[in-house]
Enzyme design. Structure first.
Site, PDB file in Angstrom:
ATOM      1  CG  HIS A 148      36.398  35.355  40.026  1.00 36.16           C
ATOM      2  ND1 HIS A 148      37.334  35.004  39.145  1.00 36.16           N
ATOM      3  CD2 HIS A 148      36.581  33.971  41.095  1.00 36.16           C
ATOM      4  CE1 HIS A 148      36.871  33.305  38.566  1.00 36.16           C
ATOM      5  NE2 HIS A 148      36.121  33.413  40.003  1.00 36.16           N
TER       6      HIS A 148
ATOM      7  CG  HIS B 238      34.855  34.588  31.982  1.00 29.94           C
ATOM      8  ND1 HIS B 238      35.258  33.285  31.099  1.00 29.94           N
ATOM      9  CD2 HIS B 238      36.117  34.579  33.186  1.00 29.94           C
ATOM     10  CE1 HIS B 238      36.660  32.278  31.823  1.00 29.94           C
ATOM     11  NE2 HIS B 238      37.228  33.061  32.775  1.00 29.94           N
TER      12      HIS B 238
ATOM     13  CG  LEU C 202      39.924  39.601  30.382  1.00 26.89           C
ATOM     14  CD1 LEU C 202      40.959  40.633  30.181  1.00 26.89           C
ATOM     15  CD2 LEU C 202      40.269  38.220  28.952  1.00 26.89           C
ATOM     16  CB  THR C 203      40.251  34.727  35.722  1.00 30.12           C
ATOM     17  OG1 THR C 203      39.550  34.176  34.164  1.00 30.12           O
ATOM     18  CG2 THR C 203      39.951  34.105  36.568  1.00 30.12           C
ATOM     19  CG  PHE C 204      42.878  38.234  38.906  1.00 29.80           C
ATOM     20  CD1 PHE C 204      42.516  36.853  38.824  1.00 29.80           C
ATOM     21  CD2 PHE C 204      43.682  38.686  40.020  1.00 29.80           C
ATOM     22  CE1 PHE C 204      43.277  36.367  39.704  1.00 29.80           C
ATOM     23  CE2 PHE C 204      44.166  37.813  39.578  1.00 29.80           C
ATOM     24  CZ  PHE C 204      44.118  36.452  40.068  1.00 29.80           C
TER      25      PHE C 204
END
Length: 420
Positions: free
Chosen positions: A82, A247, A77-79
């Site tokens: 990152h 991702h 997932l994004t957060f």
């Protein structure tokens, strides 16, 4: 150790423009003098580059290093990813365990909750690279990156902007170039740049859509604007670029939905998340029922697999952080998990593309390209885990990395021998 890197500018310009050119040896340059720009193209799956729609990025890869894929940390997932990239820690260790999560002391966290996103306590279980660089005396600048809006351990990057999706890709590039134009005492050595159009198009229309292809073209044009700006400033051969993604993306056909109402008593659990990775905690007063609920859900399910957080497969390195819900259900690739109530309220709200799946799945593998005086030329690197990016960047900046899960030795062969 300090290094001095030098490259014939005319040769590099020809290569970046896509022309054939014999490799030019790279010599050393002091590490403290070499800026590092970390660029994220959210949702850029590793094989998108082979579509022939990203000529600027392809030229950088041809003249630098391209990985066959970069494995995200779980969940993909994004957060979480990152923050993994700039801390070298897996989500279970840095505390950003999902895009949506709950903490007994802090309450609820969600991507669009600006108060939570800017609260440094959520991010304080790790030390991001901009903090380490700042404490080492380097200037830092971030053009959008999860965590940069928060006051983490009392610090922000020296230059930063709160996320605003309305800021165009060209405007983002121009801001980075403006930071590089600052006087020497203010000019950043570590910078980040973030693009999100590819991810949005992938969610809304699917990874094989015309819209994703157009987003690839548009983002590459912005990257071309950056390269042109660096060239005009004489920086293209004097700074290191890492272009990567958090991702990949998988297609989700209409109707590929697991409906939770048919499987567990929703009135007895607190639903923390749904989507690709669903999470549940015992509802107050129903703690005694939860073991039976878990036992039932951990039986084989169609199109998903569920575990108590203590029984998540070890290879996923997930489940020990207190913010991870007690019961987790992971959808099979191409499926999502939701409730009948949500479907009734959002009958047309179907994501055609998703991520968050098993991080070993090929559809989740992310882009990695690196270019600059520290990097080898024309090299294809094997797939590697994204935790290794952090120690690589710390080495390039000449700073002592914080404790992390990465392995510098696994990626140091990307660098020219003098830079290793």
């Amino acid at each position: 150790m300090k290094f001095l890197f030098r490259l014939l500018a005319s040769s590099l310009l020809l290569v970046v423009a896509g022309c054939a050119q014999a490799p030019v040896p790279r010599a050393a340059m002091p590490a403290s003098h070499v800026p590092l720009l970390l660029i994220s193209i959210d949702g850029y799956r590793h094989d998108y580059l082979d579509r022939g729609l990203s000529p600027t990025l392809a030229a950088l890869a041809k003249d630098g290093v391209r990985a066959d894929g970069m494995q995200p940390s779980f969940p993909s997932l994004t957060f979480p990813n990152h923050y993994t990239l700039v801390t070298g820690l897996r989500p279970d260790h840095h505390g950003i365990v999902h895009n949506t999560m709950e903490d007994p002391a802090l309450g609820h966290f969600a991507l669009k909750d600006r108060a939570a996103v800017s609260d440094g306590r959520w991010w304080a279980e790790a030390t991001p690279l901009w903090e380490t660089a700042d404490r080492a005396g380097l200037k830092t600048a971030t053009m959008f990156w999860p965590g940069t809006e928060a006051d983490i351990h009392g610090m922000h990057p020296d230059h930063w902007r709160p996320y605003d999706g309305g800021v165009t890709p060209d405007q983002r590039v121009d801001r980075v170039l403006a930071w590089l134009d600052l006087p020497a005492g203010q000019r950043p050595t570590f910078l980040t740049l973030y693009f999100d159009a590819v991810d949005h198009a992938g969610h809304d229309h699917g990874p094989d859509s015309a819209q994703v292809n157009q987003a690839l073209r548009d983002t590459d044009e912005a990257l071309g604007r950056l390269i042109a700006g660096l060239r005009r400033r004489g920086l293209l051969d004097r700074m290191n670029l890492i272009v990567l993604a958090d991702h990949g993306m998988a297609d989700v056909p209409v109707g590929h939905t697991v409906v939770l109402d048919d499987l567990l008593p929703l009135d007895r659990v607190d639903r923390v998340t749904t989507g690709v990775l669903a999470g549940f905690n015992p509802k107050a007063g129903h703690e005694a029922d939860f073991a039976a609920i878990e036992a039932r859900m951990e039986q084989p399910q169609q199109h998903m697999q569920c575990w108590d957080k203590t029984r998540v497969p070890a290879r996923l390195a997930y489940g020990r952080n207190p913010r991870v819900p007690q019961l987790l259900c992971l959808a099979d690739v191409g499926w999502t998990i939701t409730t009948r109530h949500y479907l009734a309220r959002h009958p047309n709200d179907h994501m055609r593309g998703e991520h968050g799946y098993d991080n070993a799945d090929p559809h989740m593998q992310a882009l990695f390209v690196a270019h600059g005086p520290a990097f080898e030329r024309g090299v294809r690197h094997a797939v590697f885990p994204n935790v290794d990016v952090y120690p690589l960047m710390a080495h390039l900046l000449g700073v002592t990395p914080a404790a992390n899960d990465g392995d510098y030795d696994a990626v140091k062969d990307m660098l020219v021998p003098a830079a290793r």
